[in-house]
Design a protein around this motif. Structure first.
Motif, PDB file in Angstrom:
ATOM      1  N   GLU B  36     -84.319  12.175   7.566  1.00 21.32           N
ATOM      2  CA  GLU B  36     -84.505  12.464   6.147  1.00 21.32           C
ATOM      3  C   GLU B  36     -84.907  11.202   5.394  1.00 21.32           C
ATOM      4  OE1 GLU B  36     -81.788  14.930   3.937  1.00 21.32           O
ATOM      5  OE2 GLU B  36     -80.647  15.175   5.780  1.00 21.32           O
ATOM      6  N   PRO B  37     -85.581  11.368   4.275  1.00 25.12           N
ATOM      7  CA  PRO B  37     -85.901  10.162   3.495  1.00 25.12           C
ATOM      8  C   PRO B  37     -84.652   9.635   2.800  1.00 25.12           C
ATOM      9  CG  PRO B  37     -86.584  12.126   2.295  1.00 25.12           C
ATOM     10  CD  PRO B  37     -86.092  12.591   3.648  1.00 25.12           C
ATOM     11  N   GLY B  38     -84.593   8.306   2.659  1.00 21.91           N
ATOM     12  CA  GLY B  38     -83.501   7.705   1.906  1.00 21.91           C
ATOM     13  C   GLY B  38     -83.894   7.534   0.456  1.00 21.91           C
ATOM     14  N   PRO B  46     -88.749   1.018   4.540  1.00 16.15           N
ATOM     15  CA  PRO B  46     -89.664   0.802   5.659  1.00 16.15           C
ATOM     16  C   PRO B  46     -89.661   1.925   6.693  1.00 16.15           C
ATOM     17  CG  PRO B  46     -87.656  -0.444   5.985  1.00 16.15           C
ATOM     18  CD  PRO B  46     -87.480   0.321   4.712  1.00 16.15           C
ATOM     19  N   GLN B  47     -88.835   2.955   6.501  1.00 10.79           N
ATOM     20  CA  GLN B  47     -88.694   3.959   7.558  1.00 10.79           C
ATOM     21  C   GLN B  47     -89.851   4.952   7.588  1.00 10.79           C
ATOM     22  OE1 GLN B  47     -85.722   3.013   6.089  1.00 10.79           O
ATOM     23  NE2 GLN B  47     -84.217   2.788   7.704  1.00 10.79           N
ATOM     24  N   ALA B  49     -89.853   8.225   7.669  1.00 13.89           N
ATOM     25  CA  ALA B  49     -89.766   9.410   6.813  1.00 13.89           C
ATOM     26  C   ALA B  49     -90.388   9.115   5.446  1.00 13.89           C
ATOM     27  CB  ALA B  49     -88.311   9.836   6.653  1.00 13.89           C
ATOM     28  N   GLU B  50     -90.117   7.944   4.916  1.00 11.39           N
ATOM     29  CA  GLU B  50     -90.668   7.583   3.618  1.00 11.39           C
ATOM     30  C   GLU B  50     -92.185   7.400   3.711  1.00 11.39           C
ATOM     31  OE1 GLU B  50     -87.991   6.219   4.901  1.00 11.39           O
ATOM     32  OE2 GLU B  50     -86.388   6.668   3.490  1.00 11.39           O
ATOM     33  N   LYS B 122     -88.197  -6.602  -3.537  1.00 12.03           N
ATOM     34  CA  LYS B 122     -88.027  -6.844  -2.088  1.00 12.03           C
ATOM     35  C   LYS B 122     -88.728  -5.744  -1.305  1.00 12.03           C
ATOM     36  CE  LYS B 122     -83.560  -9.222  -2.293  1.00 12.03           C
ATOM     37  NZ  LYS B 122     -83.139  -9.021  -3.673  1.00 12.03           N
ATOM     38  N   ALA B 124     -90.721  -3.357   1.106  1.00 14.95           N
ATOM     39  CA  ALA B 124     -90.879  -3.285   2.555  1.00 14.95           C
ATOM     40  C   ALA B 124     -92.337  -3.463   2.966  1.00 14.95           C
ATOM     41  CB  ALA B 124     -90.365  -1.937   3.048  1.00 14.95           C
ATOM     42  N   THR B 127     -95.037  -7.810   3.052  1.00 10.16           N
ATOM     43  CA  THR B 127     -95.595  -8.698   4.082  1.00 10.16           C
ATOM     44  C   THR B 127     -96.913  -8.157   4.640  1.00 10.16           C
ATOM     45  OG1 THR B 127     -94.188  -7.621   5.692  1.00 10.16           O
ATOM     46  CG2 THR B 127     -93.420  -9.716   4.833  1.00 10.16           C
ATOM     47  N   ARG B 182     -85.897  -0.856  -7.571  1.00  7.52           N
ATOM     48  CA  ARG B 182     -85.346  -0.394  -6.285  1.00  7.52           C
ATOM     49  C   ARG B 182     -84.556   0.905  -6.436  1.00  7.52           C
ATOM     50  NH1 ARG B 182     -85.501  -3.452  -1.802  1.00  7.52           N
ATOM     51  NH2 ARG B 182     -83.790  -2.247  -0.907  1.00  7.52           N
ATOM     52  N   THR B 188     -82.200  11.538  -5.639  1.00  4.53           N
ATOM     53  CA  THR B 188     -81.579  12.410  -6.645  1.00  4.53           C
ATOM     54  C   THR B 188     -82.413  12.486  -7.926  1.00  4.53           C
ATOM     55  OG1 THR B 188     -80.258  10.526  -7.347  1.00  4.53           O
ATOM     56  CG2 THR B 188     -79.211  12.059  -5.837  1.00  4.53           C
ATOM     57  N   PRO B 207     -81.003  18.335   0.639  1.00  2.00           N
ATOM     58  CA  PRO B 207     -80.574  17.382   1.668  1.00  2.00           C
ATOM     59  C   PRO B 207     -80.062  18.096   2.918  1.00  2.00           C
ATOM     60  CG  PRO B 207     -79.758  16.710  -0.473  1.00  2.00           C
ATOM     61  CD  PRO B 207     -80.364  18.070  -0.663  1.00  2.00           C
TER      62      PRO B 207
END
Lengths: 305, 565
Positions: B36-38, B46-47, B49-50, B122, B124, B127, B182, B188, B207
């Motif tokens: 699942e996306p965070g 950086p995952q 799902a996103e 910050k 992801a 870089t 961030r 939500t 969710p």
């Protein structure tokens, strides 16, 4: 009355200690294992300074005792920390899923009791019959089958026949996957106990008074044989929650087990600890309720505390 | 058995990775996904799902075609490059609005880049937007023209902009200014508050169950016939943590697409379903992310003192000769892989160098090579010992529960045992492996890294000795070896050269050095197969994830439902 109060207070204290120990244990184990929630940042090419600041933000730079103390102080304020994976308070995330796991577990328990106890009485009071043999074989098959295989088998059956929906969040398959092995356990214990009760002196006496067989079985033997089942209920409920992790993951049931797996894979410290506390709380509540039931059914339990 | 399966594979008709059936608009495509996306904020997560959701809901200035590697215009209609190669002037589409109806302008481009580089964010993706460690600059020349200034010439060119989702300034500027970026667009957040330029918009998120995306009615692309894209009305992503469940659901007609590649152990089953017309298998080509075995080559690592032979090139060459890649391909991948000896596979297209083929399987030569290093059986137990009488043994970390990696490691372990080397396989979950690797607390790792580009110039962190992803000895202040210094030199030149032939030539030399020094051992690159229901049309399968949904706007569903639905 004093005995009862002492009994309830003692059980509550044990439950609280149990939950605390599980929570702190999970927290410490995850902290002590190599790697943490920031380990994946190397995959994004993040520099050491960025990783260090993220570790500091999550409290991972603190010594373990200080970190545990901070976490416990947070819990005292009902603040379980923030999930590093979801960026949300752990309490809200866990509460969302806890209800679903409790629903699944409660439904599975009811179904297991509804299937397992009557079948146990039947097989126990008809020992040697074909029916008892068939029930026994079926129960042993469910008990021997690893949960992962049984769940996949049910999923395949549901997909192949279309009898039950396999969409994520539908109750049918996870309910059966969790309930059937538990029903088999209940059946085996109840069968043994019912067999012994059916052969007891008071049942023989009742039979001599001319009571019909159905009353002997369902009113006398069944009731007498409930005590051993109640005695193991606490252990059963605990195994229900541990089994629900596998079932939830395989059947896509959005409960605490699935969340725990996601948290473990992400090394989401606060979420893992939060899930552990929630799971332990459910087990503690269930055990507490079972103890009360046993105490109500058998005063010796109360006095033994 | 493996050879039999391989024969079966080669006798089957070639699969296509591009379908050209007639397309029909409308319908809901159901895809299963394991995580699942965070967050819905791509810049901070950086995952995968996103990234998947990002590709569906956002757009970029240009896009890298995930099958050919070609750069194609998207929000930038066209562009010109200055004579020194340091400034790109992009002409933006002037007919584009965000999903909430607000117009897209060059201010959004400047904002998105600023957000990606903001230290408080910050990000992801920051870089991946650096050139030689420095940021690029964007300047709005007018409402629909942007000048992008590079810190130095950049070989991969505009492809770098494929990493930058263009975000709505009017929605996110306050969060960026307040330092709360961030927290913006978390899971939500009311979905109507999220706006994008992609083909789909977020409609519903439950969710643990699903994420429903609806067609963005303001999406700015049409197909060649002038029809509005995307074709699909909706995409439902159902969260299915277990891959067995995914396979069962696809076979039963309960889903249309597994977003992950097909596991080798499922292939025979799915081919049977394909023969029955229940599913379609798509050949996405050879993987560009083969697994590798690398050793800790940091000269400061404890292993350099206790087991100096573990850091010797000869030792790695011996392992390369001692492992039968054919056995690995046939037993682990059931024939569905190519034997390789380096990180660049045939899946990389023109970057692949034919003359860097793997050495012949020759255990005797490997034993002689090890003897020349002083590694012989000194106590007659059949296993090699070093000059101090210590057994030639090392521990290799690999991913727990990843069947291909665990089996591959077991095959390598067995083959090394036959020449007297003991390899202890330690299966751990990935973050534990990264943790030990980051701390330099390991001897060897058997793992895989997923690049997001065919172009090696976009993967400098791997090639440069100073790179954080120079796996065997990362972040070196100065190159530890002369060959790493040479690779640094070649890659720096390669990544700043814009002439394609010269880039090829320079990278060929890099590959030859890699082939001689073998800093990491590669054995096999799997063929990537994607499974969909037969009603999914317009599939262009890529070896880079997300293999099908990267091009979701071109997907459609046939009118008929598949059997079993």
């Amino acid at each position: 009355v004093n005995d009862t109060i002492r009994f309830v207070a003692g059980r509550l204290a044990i439950a609280a200690l149990f939950v605390l120990a599980v929570g702190v244990g999970a927290f410490a184990l995850v902290r002590l294992a190599p790697g943490d929630a920031t380990s994946h940042l190397v995959l994004t090419g993040a520099d050491p300074a960025t990783i260090a600041s993220e570790r500091a933000r999550l409290g991972l730079d603190l010594p373990l005792p200080a970190h545990v103390a901070r976490w416990l102080a947070g819990i005292a304020r009902l603040d379980f920390g923030e999930s590093s994976r979801f960026g949300r308070p752990v309490a809200g995330l866990v509460a969302d899923r806890l209800g679903r796991t409790a629903l699944l577990a409660a439904a599975a328990l009811l179904l297991a009791v509804g299937i397992g106890l009557p079948l146990g009485v039947l097989s126990g009071t008809r020992q040697g019959s074909l029916l008892a043999g068939m029930i026994g074989v079926l129960s042993v098959a469910f008990l021997c089958c690893p949960p992962i295989i049984a769940t996949l088998g049910l999923l395949l059956l549901a997909a192949g026949t279309g009898w039950l929906s396999i969409a994520p969040g539908d109750l049918g398959v996870p309910l059966l996957a969790l309930a059937l092995p538990l029903a088999a356990t209940f059946e085996r214990i109840q069968s043994q106990a019912a067999g012994e009760a059916f052969d007891s002196a008071n049942v023989h006496a009742a039979a001599a008074r001319g009571l019909p067989r159905s009353r002997l079985v369902w009113a006398h033997a069944a009731r007498q044989s409930l005590r051993p089942v109640l005695g193991t209920a606490g252990v059963m409920i605990a195994s229900l929650f541990s089994g629900s992790v596998v079932v939830e993951v395989i059947t896509s049931w959005p409960g605490l087990g699935q969340l725990t797996l996601e948290a473990l894979l992400s090394r989401d410290l606060y979420l893992i600890a939060g899930c552990a506390v929630a799971g332990a709380s459910l087990v503690a509540v269930a055990n507490f309720a079972t103890d009360l039931l046993r105490a109500a059914a058998d005063p010796r339990v109360r006095h033994s505390t | 058995m493996g050879i039999g399966v391989y024969s079966l594979w080669v006798s089957r008709p070639e699969r296509q990775n591009v379908q050209s059936d007639a397309l029909a608009p409308g319908g809901r495509l159901i895809a299963t996904y394991r995580t699942e996306p965070g967050t819905f904020n791509r810049l901070i997560a950086p995952q995968s799902a996103e990234e998947l959701i990002n590709r569906l809901t956002n757009a970029t200035l240009v896009r890298v075609d995930r099958t050919s590697g070609a750069v194609e215009p998207r929000l930038a209609r066209s562009w010109t490059t200055s004579a020194d190669g340091l400034t790109w002037t992009l002409s933006l589409r002037d007919d584009v609005t965000f999903s909430d109806g607000r117009p897209f302008t060059s201010a959004d481009v400047v904002f998105s880049l600023r957000a990606a580089y903001d230290e408080r964010v910050k990000s992801a993706i920051a870089t991946s937007l650096l050139i030689a460690g420095k940021p690029i600059q964007a300047r709005a020349l007018d409402a629909h023209t942007v000048a992008v200034v590079l810190p130095s010439p950049f070989g991969p060119g505009m492809a770098i902009l494929d990493a930058l989702p263009i975000l709505p300034q009017h929605k996110l500027q306050p969060a960026l200014d307040a330092g709360t970026f961030r927290e913006a667009w978390g899971v939500t957040t009311p979905l109507q508050d999220i706006a994008g330029l992609g083909p789909f918009v977020l409609k519903e998120y439950v969710p643990g169950r699903h994420l429903l995306l609806g067609r963005n009615p303001r999406f700015w692309r049409t197909d060649a016939a002038g029809r509005q894209l995307p074709y699909l009305d909706e995409i439902e992503i159902q969260f299915t943590p277990d891959q067995n469940n995914e396979v069962i659901r696809l076979q039963a007609g309960e889903s249309d697409l597994m977003t992950d590649r097909v596991r080798f152990e499922d292939l025979a089953l799915l081919e049977e379903a394909e023969d029955q017309g229940r599913i379609a298998l798509h050949d996405a080509g050879v993987s560009i992310a083969p697994d590798l075995l690398w050793f800790n080559l940091n000269p400061q690592a404890p292993v350099s003192k206790t087991k100096p032979w573990l850091q010797a090139t000869e030792f790695r060459l011996a392992i390369s000769e001692a492992v039968s890649r054919t056995a690995l391909v046939n037993t682990v991948f059931l024939g569905e892989a190519i034997e390789i000896a380096g990180p660049i596979t045939p899946g990389h297209g023109d970057w692949y160098l034919e003359d860097t083929r793997p050495p012949a399987f020759d255990p005797d030569a490997a034993i002689k090579r090890l003897q020349s290093m002083g590694l012989t059986d000194r106590n007659g137990d059949g296993m090699l010992d070093d000059a101090r009488g210590q057994p030639v043994a090392f521990a290799a970390l690999t991913q727990k529960g990843h069947s291909v990696r665990e089996r591959s490691a077991a095959i390598v372990q067995e083959q090394l045992r036959r020449i007297g080397i003991r390899m202890d396989v330690v299966a751990l979950e990935p973050r534990t492996i990264f943790g030990q690797w980051s701390a330099g607390d390991y001897e060897a790792v058997y793992f895989g890294i997923e690049p997001d580009s065919f172009d090696p110039g976009r993967n400098m962190d791997f090639w440069l000795s100073s790179g954080g992803f120079h796996l065997w000895n990362p972040r070196q202040a100065t190159p530890a070896t002369s060959w790493e210094a040479r690779i640094d030199q070649l890659m720096q030149k390669q990544s700043t050269t814009t002439e394609p032939t010269e880039r090829q030539r320079l990278f060929a030399e890099v590959q030859r050095i890699f082939h001689e020094q073998v800093p990491a051992l590669y054995f096999a690159a799997p063929k990537v197969t994607i499974a969909t229901s037969t009603r999914v049309k317009g599939v262009t399968a890529s070896p880079i994830a997300p293999s099908v949904l990267w091009n979701a706007e071109m997907l459609s569903l046939s009118a008929s439902s598949p059997p079993g639905r």
